[in-house]
Design a protein around this motif. Sequence first.
Motif, PDB file in Angstrom:
ATOM      1  N   THR A   7       0.841  -1.198   0.000  1.00 59.27           N
ATOM      2  CA  THR A   7       0.000   0.000   0.000  1.00 59.27           C
ATOM      3  C   THR A   7       0.873   1.244   0.000  1.00 59.27           C
ATOM      4  OG1 THR A   7      -1.794  -1.145   1.137  1.00 59.27           O
ATOM      5  CG2 THR A   7      -1.802   1.254   1.249  1.00 59.27           C
ATOM      6  N   LEU A   8       1.916   1.251   0.799  1.00 55.22           N
ATOM      7  CA  LEU A   8       2.835   2.393   0.837  1.00 55.22           C
ATOM      8  C   LEU A   8       3.507   2.586  -0.518  1.00 55.22           C
ATOM      9  CD1 LEU A   8       4.253   4.650   2.344  1.00 55.22           C
ATOM     10  CD2 LEU A   8       5.918   2.971   3.165  1.00 55.22           C
ATOM     11  N   GLN A   9       3.931   1.496  -1.133  1.00 59.14           N
ATOM     12  CA  GLN A   9       4.554   1.593  -2.457  1.00 59.14           C
ATOM     13  C   GLN A   9       3.560   2.119  -3.488  1.00 59.14           C
ATOM     14  OE1 GLN A   9       5.952  -2.453  -2.891  1.00 59.14           O
ATOM     15  NE2 GLN A   9       8.048  -1.842  -2.425  1.00 59.14           N
ATOM     16  N   PHE A  10       2.321   1.650  -3.430  1.00 60.37           N
ATOM     17  CA  PHE A  10       1.300   2.111  -4.362  1.00 60.37           C
ATOM     18  C   PHE A  10       1.035   3.598  -4.180  1.00 60.37           C
ATOM     19  CE2 PHE A  10      -0.666  -2.400  -4.023  1.00 60.37           C
ATOM     20  CZ  PHE A  10       0.319  -2.915  -4.843  1.00 60.37           C
ATOM     21  N   GLN A  12       3.145   5.801  -3.069  1.00 52.14           N
ATOM     22  CA  GLN A  12       4.310   6.523  -3.582  1.00 52.14           C
ATOM     23  C   GLN A  12       4.219   6.665  -5.103  1.00 52.14           C
ATOM     24  OE1 GLN A  12       7.388   4.068  -1.839  1.00 52.14           O
ATOM     25  NE2 GLN A  12       7.730   5.522  -0.178  1.00 52.14           N
ATOM     26  N   ILE A  13       3.749   5.607  -5.773  1.00 52.83           N
ATOM     27  CA  ILE A  13       3.560   5.673  -7.219  1.00 52.83           C
ATOM     28  C   ILE A  13       2.507   6.719  -7.554  1.00 52.83           C
ATOM     29  CG2 ILE A  13       2.718   4.414  -9.243  1.00 52.83           C
ATOM     30  CD1 ILE A  13       3.952   1.863  -7.921  1.00 52.83           C
ATOM     31  N   ALA A  14       1.400   6.698  -6.822  1.00 50.75           N
ATOM     32  CA  ALA A  14       0.320   7.661  -7.068  1.00 50.75           C
ATOM     33  C   ALA A  14       0.821   9.093  -6.884  1.00 50.75           C
ATOM     34  CB  ALA A  14      -0.864   7.382  -6.146  1.00 50.75           C
ATOM     35  N   MET A  15       1.578   9.331  -5.839  1.00 53.71           N
ATOM     36  CA  MET A  15       2.084  10.679  -5.574  1.00 53.71           C
ATOM     37  C   MET A  15       3.048  11.130  -6.668  1.00 53.71           C
ATOM     38  SD  MET A  15       0.327  11.525  -3.059  1.00 53.71           S
ATOM     39  CE  MET A  15       1.032  13.083  -2.602  1.00 53.71           C
ATOM     40  N   LYS A  16       3.752  10.182  -7.273  1.00 52.59           N
ATOM     41  CA  LYS A  16       4.671  10.497  -8.366  1.00 52.59           C
ATOM     42  C   LYS A  16       3.906  11.091  -9.556  1.00 52.59           C
ATOM     43  CE  LYS A  16       7.727   8.002 -11.557  1.00 52.59           C
ATOM     44  NZ  LYS A  16       8.292   6.685 -11.861  1.00 52.59           N
ATOM     45  N   TYR A  17       2.709  10.577  -9.801  1.00 47.73           N
ATOM     46  CA  TYR A  17       1.921  11.019 -10.950  1.00 47.73           C
ATOM     47  C   TYR A  17       0.863  12.061 -10.592  1.00 47.73           C
ATOM     48  CZ  TYR A  17       4.215   7.347 -13.537  1.00 47.73           C
ATOM     49  OH  TYR A  17       5.165   6.571 -14.146  1.00 47.73           O
ATOM     50  N   LEU A  18       0.740  12.398  -9.333  1.00 47.09           N
ATOM     51  CA  LEU A  18      -0.266  13.357  -8.903  1.00 47.09           C
ATOM     52  C   LEU A  18      -0.128  14.722  -9.581  1.00 47.09           C
ATOM     53  CD1 LEU A  18      -2.720  13.871  -7.133  1.00 47.09           C
ATOM     54  CD2 LEU A  18      -1.150  14.489  -5.273  1.00 47.09           C
ATOM     55  N   PRO A  19       1.068  15.278  -9.727  1.00 47.07           N
ATOM     56  CA  PRO A  19       1.170  16.582 -10.398  1.00 47.07           C
ATOM     57  C   PRO A  19       0.623  16.544 -11.833  1.00 47.07           C
ATOM     58  CG  PRO A  19       3.193  16.128  -9.206  1.00 47.07           C
ATOM     59  CD  PRO A  19       2.369  14.867  -9.173  1.00 47.07           C
ATOM     60  N   GLU A  20       0.895  15.474 -12.556  1.00 48.84           N
ATOM     61  CA  GLU A  20       0.387  15.340 -13.922  1.00 48.84           C
ATOM     62  C   GLU A  20      -1.141  15.228 -13.913  1.00 48.84           C
ATOM     63  OE1 GLU A  20       0.609  12.247 -17.694  1.00 48.84           O
ATOM     64  OE2 GLU A  20       2.093  12.081 -16.098  1.00 48.84           O
ATOM     65  N   ALA A  21      -1.672  14.449 -12.998  1.00 46.26           N
ATOM     66  CA  ALA A  21      -3.128  14.306 -12.896  1.00 46.26           C
ATOM     67  C   ALA A  21      -3.766  15.637 -12.530  1.00 46.26           C
ATOM     68  CB  ALA A  21      -3.475  13.243 -11.858  1.00 46.26           C
ATOM     69  N   LYS A  22      -3.149  16.360 -11.594  1.00 45.99           N
ATOM     70  CA  LYS A  22      -3.688  17.655 -11.178  1.00 45.99           C
ATOM     71  C   LYS A  22      -3.700  18.630 -12.352  1.00 45.99           C
ATOM     72  CE  LYS A  22      -3.273  21.349  -7.744  1.00 45.99           C
ATOM     73  NZ  LYS A  22      -4.242  22.102  -8.467  1.00 45.99           N
ATOM     74  N   GLU A  23      -2.640  18.635 -13.124  1.00 45.32           N
ATOM     75  CA  GLU A  23      -2.571  19.529 -14.292  1.00 45.32           C
ATOM     76  C   GLU A  23      -3.687  19.210 -15.291  1.00 45.32           C
ATOM     77  OE1 GLU A  23       0.432  20.199 -18.016  1.00 45.32           O
ATOM     78  OE2 GLU A  23       1.345  20.025 -16.030  1.00 45.32           O
ATOM     79  N   GLN A  24      -3.902  17.940 -15.556  1.00 42.86           N
ATOM     80  CA  GLN A  24      -4.950  17.550 -16.504  1.00 42.86           C
ATOM     81  C   GLN A  24      -6.337  17.895 -15.962  1.00 42.86           C
ATOM     82  OE1 GLN A  24      -4.508  13.554 -18.015  1.00 42.86           O
ATOM     83  NE2 GLN A  24      -2.344  13.860 -18.441  1.00 42.86           N
ATOM     84  N   ASN A  42      -7.804   5.607  -2.424  1.00 37.59           N
ATOM     85  CA  ASN A  42      -8.208   4.295  -1.913  1.00 37.59           C
ATOM     86  C   ASN A  42      -8.538   3.353  -3.070  1.00 37.59           C
ATOM     87  OD1 ASN A  42      -7.916   5.148   0.742  1.00 37.59           O
ATOM     88  ND2 ASN A  42     -10.060   5.705   0.940  1.00 37.59           N
ATOM     89  N   LEU A  43      -9.252   3.859  -4.058  1.00 33.42           N
ATOM     90  CA  LEU A  43      -9.578   3.065  -5.230  1.00 33.42           C
ATOM     91  C   LEU A  43      -8.298   2.658  -5.960  1.00 33.42           C
ATOM     92  CD1 LEU A  43     -11.690   1.920  -7.201  1.00 33.42           C
ATOM     93  CD2 LEU A  43     -11.711   4.156  -8.304  1.00 33.42           C
ATOM     94  N   PHE A  44      -7.369   3.592  -6.108  1.00 29.39           N
ATOM     95  CA  PHE A  44      -6.102   3.311  -6.767  1.00 29.39           C
ATOM     96  C   PHE A  44      -5.343   2.196  -6.057  1.00 29.39           C
ATOM     97  CE2 PHE A  44      -1.496   4.059  -6.769  1.00 29.39           C
ATOM     98  CZ  PHE A  44      -1.222   3.863  -8.112  1.00 29.39           C
ATOM     99  N   THR A  45      -5.271   2.240  -4.733  1.00 28.80           N
ATOM    100  CA  THR A  45      -4.530   1.194  -4.018  1.00 28.80           C
ATOM    101  C   THR A  45      -5.221  -0.154  -4.163  1.00 28.80           C
ATOM    102  OG1 THR A  45      -5.572   1.760  -1.908  1.00 28.80           O
ATOM    103  CG2 THR A  45      -3.436   2.757  -2.365  1.00 28.80           C
ATOM    104  N   ASN A  46      -6.545  -0.172  -4.207  1.00 28.07           N
ATOM    105  CA  ASN A  46      -7.257  -1.431  -4.423  1.00 28.07           C
ATOM    106  C   ASN A  46      -6.963  -2.000  -5.811  1.00 28.07           C
ATOM    107  OD1 ASN A  46      -8.423  -1.309  -1.879  1.00 28.07           O
ATOM    108  ND2 ASN A  46     -10.303  -0.394  -2.598  1.00 28.07           N
ATOM    109  N   VAL A  47      -6.969  -1.136  -6.826  1.00 29.74           N
ATOM    110  CA  VAL A  47      -6.662  -1.568  -8.189  1.00 29.74           C
ATOM    111  C   VAL A  47      -5.233  -2.094  -8.270  1.00 29.74           C
ATOM    112  CG1 VAL A  47      -6.316  -0.749 -10.567  1.00 29.74           C
ATOM    113  CG2 VAL A  47      -8.361  -0.076  -9.287  1.00 29.74           C
ATOM    114  N   MET A  48      -4.308  -1.365  -7.683  1.00 33.37           N
ATOM    115  CA  MET A  48      -2.906  -1.781  -7.715  1.00 33.37           C
ATOM    116  C   MET A  48      -2.705  -3.104  -6.983  1.00 33.37           C
ATOM    117  SD  MET A  48      -1.114   0.243  -9.572  1.00 33.37           S
ATOM    118  CE  MET A  48       0.542  -0.160  -9.067  1.00 33.37           C
ATOM    119  N   GLN A  49      -3.387  -3.306  -5.867  1.00 32.30           N
ATOM    120  CA  GLN A  49      -3.263  -4.564  -5.125  1.00 32.30           C
ATOM    121  C   GLN A  49      -3.782  -5.726  -5.961  1.00 32.30           C
ATOM    122  OE1 GLN A  49      -1.751  -5.051  -1.985  1.00 32.30           O
ATOM    123  NE2 GLN A  49      -1.892  -7.153  -2.675  1.00 32.30           N
ATOM    124  N   GLU A  50      -4.911  -5.522  -6.613  1.00 34.17           N
ATOM    125  CA  GLU A  50      -5.482  -6.582  -7.442  1.00 34.17           C
ATOM    126  C   GLU A  50      -4.558  -6.888  -8.628  1.00 34.17           C
ATOM    127  OE1 GLU A  50      -9.664  -7.490  -9.692  1.00 34.17           O
ATOM    128  OE2 GLU A  50      -9.707  -6.266  -7.879  1.00 34.17           O
TER     129      GLU A  50
END
Length: 66
Positions: A7-10, A12-24, A42-50
């Motif tokens: 979950t922590l790794q997921f 970290q990945i989400a935060m890496k792409y957050l600026p790009e998502a925010k811009e869009q 929360n949805l993102f971490t569930n998708v990544m776990q699956e």
Amino acid sequence: MINQDKTLQFMQIAMKYLPEAKEQLDQAGVELSMELIQPFMNLFTNVMQEAYDLGREDALSEKEKK
């Protein structure tokens, strides 16, 4: 149950792409706040776990075939 380390790794990945998502979202006229983003995180971490579990199962089944 979602593994805490994964979950922590997921996140970290989400935060890496957050600026790009925010811009869009800004370009689309959607205001982003941490309060609004929490359910999506929360949805993102569930998708990544699956996806992780699926990949793990595939790797194990490939290993068994050899």
